[in-house]
Design an enzyme around this catalytic site. Structure first.
Site, short mmCIF file in Angstrom:
data_model
loop_
_atom_site.label_atom_id
_atom_site.label_comp_id
_atom_site.label_asym_id
_atom_site.label_seq_id
_atom_site.Cartn_x
_atom_site.Cartn_y
_atom_site.Cartn_z
N SER A 44 0.84 -1.19 0.00
CA SER A 44 0.00 0.00 0.00
C SER A 44 0.88 1.25 0.00
O SER A 44 1.69 1.43 -0.91
CB SER A 44 -0.95 -0.04 1.21
OG SER A 44 -2.02 0.85 1.03
N ASP A 208 -5.81 -3.60 -2.35
CA ASP A 208 -4.71 -3.29 -1.43
C ASP A 208 -4.02 -4.54 -0.87
O ASP A 208 -4.67 -5.45 -0.36
CB ASP A 208 -5.30 -2.47 -0.28
CG ASP A 208 -4.27 -1.74 0.53
OD1 ASP A 208 -3.24 -2.33 0.87
OD2 ASP A 208 -4.50 -0.55 0.82
#
Length: 326
Positions: A44, A208
């Protein structure tokens, strides 16, 4: 010669400020420059920080850019990014992600759960079922595409994401993983379910990498590194707090603890930086809050400096800087 792996965990805009503060103080106090890491694992927000390091951005310039301070004379990468308009983001409220209808699990997800139930993560699977978010992460990272293009760095950069169809983690950039343009791999790694839209790469869409783990540190087993430096903005003990953010931190910390034990069992020396109480206070609950980055950077620089000065930590980091024996 000591080989070093760097793990940069997720944490949104606030997490990037935490990365910047920690990495800057490590360069300043111990002489270890994160750009020299042999393998960088980014999840991320960590994939953005990792990409900038691989593009040659120094930790000190990364910290300066975070708070809009003057950059060094040779950092054209950050100057290009700073000159690009970035769409504004709505506040990140985790509970809002669950208020829209979730999609039903598809056959690949069900098949994976039945085939390998001992490795199935219900929470991670549930996150892949959230309704797509309304923000486009690819447009948020348009400036990153301009300075990096589609070519991967020569030195190892591993970017984690989760395949939405079956909840499986994919590590882009690692040998044997699906091919992907760098900017799309980073976008996929940052595509928080329910907040950003999933990112299509090839035949699949991805979300993510933090859905699997906020750090994904254990992927460094068997890579030949001797030392692993972990910077984990979303972990750290929240004390007695009982709110949603505290629950996320406890969950992330438990995952990180398991990963560190796996690394240590494999014979790797591990140094971990997580936010303490003072840092968590200034980080708050909104990981996309750009108005907090000054305080987060300052506090993380101070607290990480104290941790890095501990003899057992300083010895490892100085050995990494000198490329000597641990």
């Amino acid at each position: 010669m000591v080989r070093v792996g760097l793990v940069l965990g997720g944490g949104g805009v606030v997490g990037q400020a935490y990365h910047a503060g920690v990495l800057a103080v490590l360069q300043h106090d111990t002489g270890w420059d994160a750009r020299t890491a042999d393998v960088v694992v980014g999840t991320s927000a960590g994939s953005i920080t990792g990409s900038l390091l691989r593009a040659g951005v120094s930790p000190e310039d990364l910290a300066a850019w975070t708070v809009k301070a003057p950059l060094s004379g040779d950092d054209d990468v950050l100057r290009t990014i700073a000159a690009t308009d970035v769409p504004e983001l709505a506040p990140f409220r985790p509970l809002d992600l669950f208020r829209r209808p979730m999609r039903l699990p598809g056959p690949p997800l069900v098949a994976r759960a039945l085939a390998r139930p001992w490795r199935f993560r219900p929470l991670a699977a549930g996150m892949t079922l959230l309704a797509p978010g309304r923000h486009d992460i690819v447009s948020q990272l348009a400036a990153l595409r301009e300075v990096e293009g589609d070519t991967w760095p020569e030195r190892d950069l591993w970017v984690t994401a989760v395949r939405r169809s079956d909840g499986r983690r994919v590590v882009f950039g690692r040998p044997g993983s699906p091919p992907a343009p760098l900017h799309l791999a980073v976008a996929a790694s940052c595509a928080v379910p329910g907040y950003f839209t999933p990112v299509p790469i090839g035949r699949h869409t991805y979300v993510d990498g933090g859905v699997h783990s906020a750090t994904n540190a254990a992927v460094l087993r068997g890579t030949g590194v001797d030392v692993v430096v972990v910077v984990a903005p979303m972990s750290g003990s929240p004390g007695w707090r009982q709110d949603f953010t505290a629950a996320m931190r406890r969950y992330s910390q438990r995952q990180l603890d398991r990963e560190v034990r796996a690394l240590q069992a494999a014979g790797l020396t591990t140094v971990v930086f997580t936010p303490g109480q003072a840092e968590q206070e200034v980080m708050g609950a909104d990981m996309m809050a750009r108005d907090r980055v000054h305080e987060v950077l300052q506090q993380s620089f101070l607290e990480a400096g104290v941790h890095a000065a501990r003899p057992e930590v300083a010895t490892v980091l100085r050995a990494a800087a000198d490329r000597g024996e641990v």
